[in-house]
Design a protein around this motif. Sequence first.
Motif, short mmCIF file in Angstrom:
data_model
loop_
_atom_site.label_atom_id
_atom_site.label_comp_id
_atom_site.label_asym_id
_atom_site.label_seq_id
_atom_site.Cartn_x
_atom_site.Cartn_y
_atom_site.Cartn_z
N ASP A 32 -8.55 3.97 0.67
CA ASP A 32 -7.73 4.33 1.82
C ASP A 32 -8.65 4.88 2.90
O ASP A 32 -9.35 5.87 2.68
N GLN A 33 -8.67 4.21 4.04
CA GLN A 33 -9.60 4.62 5.09
C GLN A 33 -9.25 5.97 5.72
O GLN A 33 -10.00 6.48 6.55
N ALA A 34 -8.11 6.56 5.34
CA ALA A 34 -7.82 7.93 5.77
C ALA A 34 -8.76 8.92 5.09
O ALA A 34 -8.94 10.04 5.57
N HIS A 35 -9.35 8.51 3.96
CA HIS A 35 -10.32 9.33 3.23
C HIS A 35 -9.80 10.74 2.98
O HIS A 35 -10.46 11.74 3.28
N SER A 36 -8.59 10.82 2.43
CA SER A 36 -7.98 12.12 2.15
C SER A 36 -8.27 12.61 0.75
O SER A 36 -7.79 13.67 0.34
#
Length: 406
Positions: A32-36
């Motif tokens: 997930d490119q939100a990198h949470s």
Amino acid sequence: MGKGGTGKTTLACATAISRARAGERVLLASIDQAHSLGDALDVNIPHEPGTTAGVRTLSDGLDIIEIDTLALLEDRFRGISTMLSMGEGHNHGAEFGTLDPAELTGLPGAQQLLGLSEIVELADDDAWDIVIVDCAATAETLSTLASPESLLGYLERIWPQHKRVTAAIGTDLQMAVVVAATERIAKSVAVVRDLLVDRTRTGARLVTVPERVTLAETARIRSASALLGLRLDAVVVNKVLPPLDPPGVPQTDDGHPAIRWYRSRRREQLEVIADLERAMGDVPIVTAQHTGPEPVGLAALGALAYSVSVDPGSASRDEDPTTVAVELESGTGLESVYAMRMYLPVAQPSSLRLGRVEDDLIVGADGIRRRVRLASVLRRCTVAGAELEGDRLVVRFQPDASVWPR
């Protein structure tokens, strides 16, 4: 996978902690490119811009990695463009060397597909017993999971393998390199596709919330998973309000508005969960209680992990969607009627679509399409009708007189 805001990353972390606590060697990966992932675990995952962070050990039995799919895309394209620059002087109308890798950021699905390819390599590493992947939101994830089969299907129709092999034979070095690069990509994509539908190795877990509006969406995702050939292990219902009264203690009357609201809201949630259990058939439903503040860090996630563990023996009961049965229902010769049955729990029957492309049947439902290779006897037939029988799609065929053997 899950709806945005449902805490899918939090629950992925809790699941990973639960499996590591049980003695397994776990890799928790995020595409997930939100990198949470780092935010949920309250750890810093530093890496140089344009590179993918390495694996970091978080605790005994638990490693984590955040995959930068954009960096992967740029790196892989550089390798391919270098290959295609061989055989200079043979111009086929494509100047690959003039493209900059950064220009590929908008290529639909390329980043996500490369992320899945990286996951396949990690899954084949003997360092871990299980790889848990935190994906993007549901719609994006379903599109990503459908991309390997779609890409391979389009490639085979546009440039079939036998024509690629023929094109590679000869003195044209650049064409041979183009074919080699195409074959390498096709092989990598096929490995991803095969792993996704391997029910002995791969499963998906859907995260949702106990709200009426999510019921229909969750049912559609079950249908989409079946069309993709994906094993749906469980549905995790997040942020379920815990009971106010201890077990066995009669409910007390309280006139306070906040108490009345709480009891009413919990009752609504339980009704939604009951409807969800009926709608999802044999897919296990797991509830995760509302923790108040968002659980952040190993300690808080470790406490949540106890409520999201799923007994491995009960997590694979949903029927194999890739199994297709064909039988002769009636008649003989040109009067024969054949029936093809496949598991398809369609949420919205009005969304069902069928098409025929050469030897394949195209089945579409709830926003997802799947190509089903027809049995040899059905390739000489035409579709006579189709209907849904519970959770099964039944398509009936009759012989095509123009090609049926006499």
